[in-house]
Design a protein around this motif. Structure first.
Motif, short mmCIF file in Angstrom:
data_model
loop_
_atom_site.label_atom_id
_atom_site.label_comp_id
_atom_site.label_asym_id
_atom_site.label_seq_id
_atom_site.Cartn_x
_atom_site.Cartn_y
_atom_site.Cartn_z
N TRP A 181 0.66 -1.64 0.00
CA TRP A 181 0.00 -0.50 0.11
C TRP A 181 0.63 1.03 0.00
O TRP A 181 0.06 2.22 0.01
N GLY A 182 2.49 1.16 0.19
CA GLY A 182 2.95 2.03 0.27
C GLY A 182 4.29 1.89 0.01
O GLY A 182 4.59 0.52 -0.30
N PRO A 183 6.06 2.85 0.42
CA PRO A 183 6.99 2.34 0.01
C PRO A 183 7.09 1.69 1.06
O PRO A 183 8.18 0.92 0.72
N GLY A 184 6.32 1.17 2.12
CA GLY A 184 7.12 0.02 3.41
C GLY A 184 7.92 0.41 4.26
O GLY A 184 9.33 -0.92 4.03
N LEU A 185 7.80 1.65 4.17
CA LEU A 185 9.03 1.79 5.19
C LEU A 185 8.97 1.72 6.10
O LEU A 185 7.74 1.47 7.03
N THR A 186 10.10 1.19 7.17
CA THR A 186 10.27 0.31 8.42
C THR A 186 9.71 2.09 9.79
O THR A 186 9.94 3.16 8.74
N ASN A 187 9.88 2.25 10.67
CA ASN A 187 9.36 3.19 11.94
C ASN A 187 10.79 3.67 12.48
O ASN A 187 10.92 4.59 11.89
N LEU A 188 11.89 3.17 11.73
CA LEU A 188 13.11 3.98 11.90
C LEU A 188 13.57 4.60 10.42
O LEU A 188 14.04 5.63 10.61
N GLU A 189 13.60 3.92 9.70
CA GLU A 189 13.49 4.53 8.42
C GLU A 189 12.63 6.14 8.28
O GLU A 189 12.66 7.34 7.67
N TYR A 190 11.01 6.20 8.62
CA TYR A 190 10.16 6.57 8.73
C TYR A 190 10.49 7.90 9.38
O TYR A 190 9.54 9.30 9.04
N ALA A 191 11.05 7.86 10.70
CA ALA A 191 11.27 8.67 11.32
C ALA A 191 11.73 9.64 11.18
O ALA A 191 11.31 11.35 11.44
N PRO A 192 12.63 10.16 10.51
CA PRO A 192 13.45 11.67 9.49
C PRO A 192 13.08 11.90 8.68
O PRO A 192 12.49 13.36 9.23
N LEU A 193 11.64 11.61 8.45
CA LEU A 193 11.16 11.84 7.22
C LEU A 193 9.62 12.36 7.77
O LEU A 193 8.70 13.67 7.33
N ALA A 194 9.04 11.88 9.58
CA ALA A 194 8.39 12.18 9.46
C ALA A 194 8.68 13.58 10.61
O ALA A 194 7.37 14.59 10.70
N GLU A 195 9.77 13.49 10.99
CA GLU A 195 10.39 14.91 11.54
C GLU A 195 10.56 16.00 10.21
O GLU A 195 9.92 17.23 10.71
N ILE A 196 10.62 16.34 9.29
CA ILE A 196 10.74 17.15 8.32
C ILE A 196 9.17 17.32 8.28
O ILE A 196 8.96 18.40 8.00
N MET A 197 8.48 16.48 7.88
CA MET A 197 7.01 17.05 8.08
C MET A 197 6.17 17.91 8.69
O MET A 197 5.02 18.68 8.85
N GLY A 198 7.01 17.34 9.78
CA GLY A 198 6.67 18.21 10.81
C GLY A 198 6.32 19.76 11.93
O GLY A 198 6.71 20.73 12.02
N ARG A 199 7.69 19.82 10.65
CA ARG A 199 8.43 21.50 9.86
C ARG A 199 6.94 22.14 10.09
O ARG A 199 7.04 23.57 10.69
N SER A 200 6.40 21.43 9.42
CA SER A 200 5.57 22.63 8.44
C SER A 200 3.84 22.12 9.23
O SER A 200 3.68 20.92 8.53
N HIS A 201 2.51 22.90 9.21
CA HIS A 201 1.37 22.37 9.65
C HIS A 201 0.67 21.84 8.47
O HIS A 201 -0.48 21.24 8.27
#
Ligand SMILES: Cc1cc2nc3c(=O)[nH]c(=O)nc-3n(C[C@H](O)[C@H](O)[C@H](O)COP(=O)(O)OP(=O)(O)OC[C@H]3O[C@@H](n4cnc5c(N)ncnc54)[C@H](O)[C@@H]3O)c2cc1C
Length: 407
Positions: free
Chosen positions: A71-91
């Motif tokens: 259903w998606g790229p299938g990233l692990t939580n560890l791989e997703y962490a830095p990406l979610a952090e970047i998204m968190g910078r803007s609402h």
């Protein structure tokens, strides 16, 4: 792979996401404010957000949260962490990339527990970003931080259930594209405490469902809305009971683990942005003949912010690593710990950044006031601090349960 390594594919997404933030997301913030002001409706879906969604999709920065490769790229939580952090910078970024709460949690529920019909009707359009969804567990009449209290009644009548009760704080239910609710209620008040609840899929336009109002958050009407909803004799067919009767508690445990850590990852991004804004402002504003940044107390705040961010990031990565390697259930104490630490620390950093901005800090000329309001709610949403601390304390005390008074 250790928790300190970033995989090649996560690094690739990270670089692309940083570029997307600079070229599209940050410049869209002012446009967004303008379009929302012009619309005069807090729940308006502004065109700029749809444009961002299309661009994110075009770039493949879409559904990065989804752990299942189908259903998606299938990233692990560890791989997703830095990406979610970047998204968190803007609402704007989480929805732009289809990685926003509560849709992500609901998509995981539909993936794990939905029927083929649910997947066609709800999961696919959710993954495509064309509809939105809400999760209705909390109730005004009972202390819902103890989910066993939840009491919206779900009474079996032939091949249907009849729902009666009141929910509130169903985030996203006022989003103009919201079509579906996942509702938790009580099917069997006589069962064991964790077998009394069930979760059901309810279209938001089902007869008897009334969205009564959007609850303000410190005076803000969030665009997605936090709705109070009445259920009066709402009929739900048996096929829309997720996983089976009595499984509501088990589903909410499965749903809330990833949802909680995603909030923490984004909170770190908010803290990073606040620190950046604090440094920029303190370096350029002059009082008493020197930049504000030249004062020792301000440098102390800046240094503490850097130390605190590094600490919560490490704890987030540890929790993510454990979720990936031993499972969400086994990682629950680390998830509880970071769910307390990240919002509190990010809140302190945003608060200090507001202080350094003076009056400007509490206006909407900077994203700080809104970030503060959002982070403050995170000390309640997905479980208040005290409930997570209770989990942690009980885990610690268990080690000493043989210790008797006087030993
Ligand atoms: C912005 C926002 C969005 C939300 N989105 C959703 C959503 O989408 N869906 C949904 O279902 N809910 C949502 N919620 C609701 C949220 O999950 C609940 O508010 C939260 O779980 C607390 O439940 P309650 O409000 O009933 O507080 P209560 O259960 O009445 O608790 C009140 C307070 O008591 C204290 N407390 C509780 N237990 C203990 C203890 N053991 N020891 C010490 N102190 C304790 C805590 O400080 C707690 O805050 C949202 C809330 C907010 C603010």
């Amino acid at each position: 792979m250790s928790m300190f390594d970033i995989s090649e594919r996560a690094e690739k997404y990270r670089a692309q996401l940083l570029e997307f933030m600079d070229s599209h997301v940050y410049p869209a913030e002012a446009v967004y404010d303008e379009q929302m002001r012009a619309a005069g409706d807090p729940h308006f879906q502004p065109p700029v957000l749809e444009e961002l969604k299309a661009e994110a999709q075009r770039r493949g920065l879409w559904n990065l949260f989804h752990p299942y490769a189908e259903w998606g790229p299938g990233l692990t939580n560890l791989e997703y962490a830095p990406l979610a952090e970047i998204m968190g910078r803007s609402h704007l970024a989480p929805e732009a990339c289809n990685c926003n709460a509560p849709d992500t949690g609901n998509m995981e529920v539909f993936t794990l527990f939905g029927t083929d019909e649910h997947k066609e009707k709800y999961l696919k359009p959710l993954l495509a970003g064309t509809i939105r969804s809400a999760f209705a567990m909390t109730e005004p009449a009972v202390a819902s931080s103890d989910a066993t209290n939840v009491e919206l009644s779900m009474v079996r009548d032939g091949d249907e259930y009849i729902l009666n009760g009141r929910k509130w704080f169903a985030s996203n239910a006022l989003h103009p594209n919201c079509t579906v609710l996942i509702v938790m209620g009580k099917t069997d008040p006589d069962a064991a405490p964790h077998r009394q609840q069930s979760m059901m899929v309810v279209p938001i336009d089902a007869p008897g469902v009334t969205v009564l109002r959007g609850l303000p958050v410190f005076g803000y009407q969030d665009r997605e809305g936090h709705a109070e909803i009445d259920f009066a004799n709402v009929r739900v067919p048996l096929k829309d009971v997720l996983k089976g009767e009595g499984e509501g508690f088990a589903i909410s445990q499965a749903r809330l683990g990833p949802g909680r850590i995603h909030h923490c990852m984004r909170a770190i991004g908010m803290a990073e942005r606040a620190l950046e804004l604090m440094c920029r402002r303190a370096s350029t504003r002059i009082t008493f003949g020197k930049p504000i940044a030249a004062n020792a107390n301000i440098q102390d705040w800046i240094a503490e912010a850097r130390i605190d961010i590094e600490m919560i990031r490490l704890l987030t990565l540890k929790a993510a690593y454990l979720m990936d390697t031993v499972g969400n259930k086994e990682a629950r104490t680390e998830i509880a710990a970071i769910k307390v630490a990240a919002p509190n620390i990010a809140l302190k950093i945003v608060d200090r950044a507001i202080q350094v901005h003076g009056g400007a800090g509490v206006t909407d000329d900077f994203p700080l006031a809104m970030a503060w309001a959002h982070l403050r709610t995170l000390r309640l949403a997905d479980g208040p601090d005290e409930v997570h601390k209770r989990t942690l304390a009980r885990q610690e005390l268990r080690k000493y349960r043989d210790v008797k008074a006087g030993n």
